[in-house]
Design an enzyme around this catalytic site. Structure first.
Site, short mmCIF file in Angstrom:
data_model
loop_
_atom_site.label_atom_id
_atom_site.label_comp_id
_atom_site.label_asym_id
_atom_site.label_seq_id
_atom_site.Cartn_x
_atom_site.Cartn_y
_atom_site.Cartn_z
CB SER A 200 -1.05 0.06 1.43
OG SER A 200 -1.73 1.09 1.04
CG HIS A 226 -4.39 -1.07 -0.60
ND1 HIS A 226 -3.93 -0.90 0.92
CD2 HIS A 226 -4.57 -2.35 -0.64
CE1 HIS A 226 -4.23 -2.22 1.34
NE2 HIS A 226 -4.71 -2.98 0.21
CG ASP A 322 -5.55 -5.71 2.78
OD1 ASP A 322 -6.27 -6.84 3.10
OD2 ASP A 322 -5.64 -5.30 1.48
#
Length: 382
Positions: A200, A226, A322
């Protein structure tokens, strides 16, 4: 500091950030030159920097800002176009910490709650990272030692100094408590059939570094970064050009081929399914997980269902957690998880979550991850 040539946008961004009591917006300026001048006079943790501005645009201002303060974290902000996605990725390679796509109109920005949440979370996470990198940030300015004494001088501003608008709030960003020591798991003695990577904040820079070592591996590589749509298309193109790994956005129903890399498209979860005895990719609009779509967790769960235990997962820099739940499934099946270490991460959220949960077989500096994956990927088959 908020940097945008539109006073309306600056006001909206400032109000969004000021909605969180842990964020203090100290300046709002209209172009890159004004941002440089302001940074020379003030201590700032995070800069939200627009790309397209008069006088000095965001990409041109970026190296000058980092020269003034190498520890400042810069978030590039741009509307969602292929051109701006390409510029954002170039900015990340040049030292920007992250990016955020702005809604295309003031009306959309006013009502874009997801954008406001994402912006605030990124600013807070990067603010804490900036203060870890430079403990002097966040400290009150020292008072003069004796009456009439002058404070320590700051560098002279560049060019004409334009006025800035300042905003203050009472509560500083509170750092999270330090975690305990990381417990590592034994590395399974197998050659993986598939490699999976989740990332991310700071992820594109980390992906370029890791994948540059994997151009000759035979396994497929699945990547969930992401990112919004358009950005993931450009990311895949940059990976192919820079790393020598054939990479593209995943397409619905395509058969997974060894030696190729697949990036989850923005706004879709990328999953593995079995069709006619072959492992294929499918794209879903299932609800976001961990506020993300694409998300790492559903990708990892689907990989285990299709490939079993011969899975090697790497969790790179990023906010949040995540990838932790999915990594638990991988480890329970007999696979292995690697994590990026904290000093080399822009934000040690995602890799920190898997490391502190005891799921990793190794926690490594970024420069060591690619060679480590390659060594495991090229093992002789058991």
């Amino acid at each position: 500091m908020v940097v945008d040539d539109s006073a309306v946008i600056r006001g909206l961004l400032t109000r969004s950030l000021e909605g969180d009591p842990e964020v203090k917006v100290v300046a709002s300026v209209a172009n890159g030159q004004m941002a440089i001048n302001t940074l020379q006079r003030q201590t700032i943790d995070v800069i939200v920097l627009d790309i397209e501005m008069p006088v000095l645009d965001g990409l041109s201002a970026l190296p000058h800002l980092l020269n003034v303060d190498p520890h400042v974290k810069i978030v590039m902000a741009s509307t969602l176009t292929a051109k701006n996605a390409d510029i954002s990725l170039r900015a990340l390679k040049a030292g920007a910490a992250d990016y955020i796509p702005k809604p295309s109109s003031t009306r959309e920005l006013t009502s874009a709650d997801d954008f406001k949440r994402e912006l605030t979370e990124k600013v807070k996470a990067l603010g804490m990272a900036a203060r870890k990198a430079d403990p002097r940030k966040g400290q009150p300015a020292a008072a003069p030692a004796t009456p009439g004494a002058s404070p320590i001088p700051r560098p002279a501003p560049v060019g004409n100094v334009a006025p800035t608008t300042s905003f203050t709030l009472a509560t500083p960003i509170r750092p999270k408590p330090e975690p305990g020591p990381v417990t590592l798991r034994p590395l399974p003695d197998f050659r993986p059939d598939i490699l999976a990577i989740g990332s991310s904040t700071g992820g594109p820079q980390a992906l370029f570094e890791v994948l540059s070592h994997l151009k000759d591996v035979k396994q497929p590589i699945l990547i969930t970064q992401h990112m919004p749509a358009t950005f993931t298309t450009i990311l895949a193109e940059h990976i192919t050009r820079q790393c020598g790994v054939q990479c593209a956005e995943a397409k619905e129903g395509e058969v997974i081929v060894g030696g190729r890399a697949y990036v989850a498209p923005g706004d879709f979860h990328m999953l593995v399914v079995q069709k006619n005895g072959q492992n294929c990719l499918t794209l879903t609009k299932d609800p976001p997980e961990n506020f993300c779509r694409p998300a790492v967790d559903p990708m990892l769960r689907s990989i285990v269902r299709a490939y079993g235990k011969r899975v090697l997962v790497t969790i790179l820099t990023g906010m949040g957690h995540d990838g932790q739940r999915g990594s638990e499934v991988v480890v329970q099946a007999g696979g292995a998880v690697l994590g990026q270490d904290e000093p080399s991460s822009v934000v040690w959220g995602m890799p920190g979550a898997v490391a502190n949960a005891g799921l990793c077989s190794a926690v490594l500096p970024l420069k060591e991850i690619g060679p480590y994956i390659r060594k495991i990927a090229l093992r002789q088959a058991a």
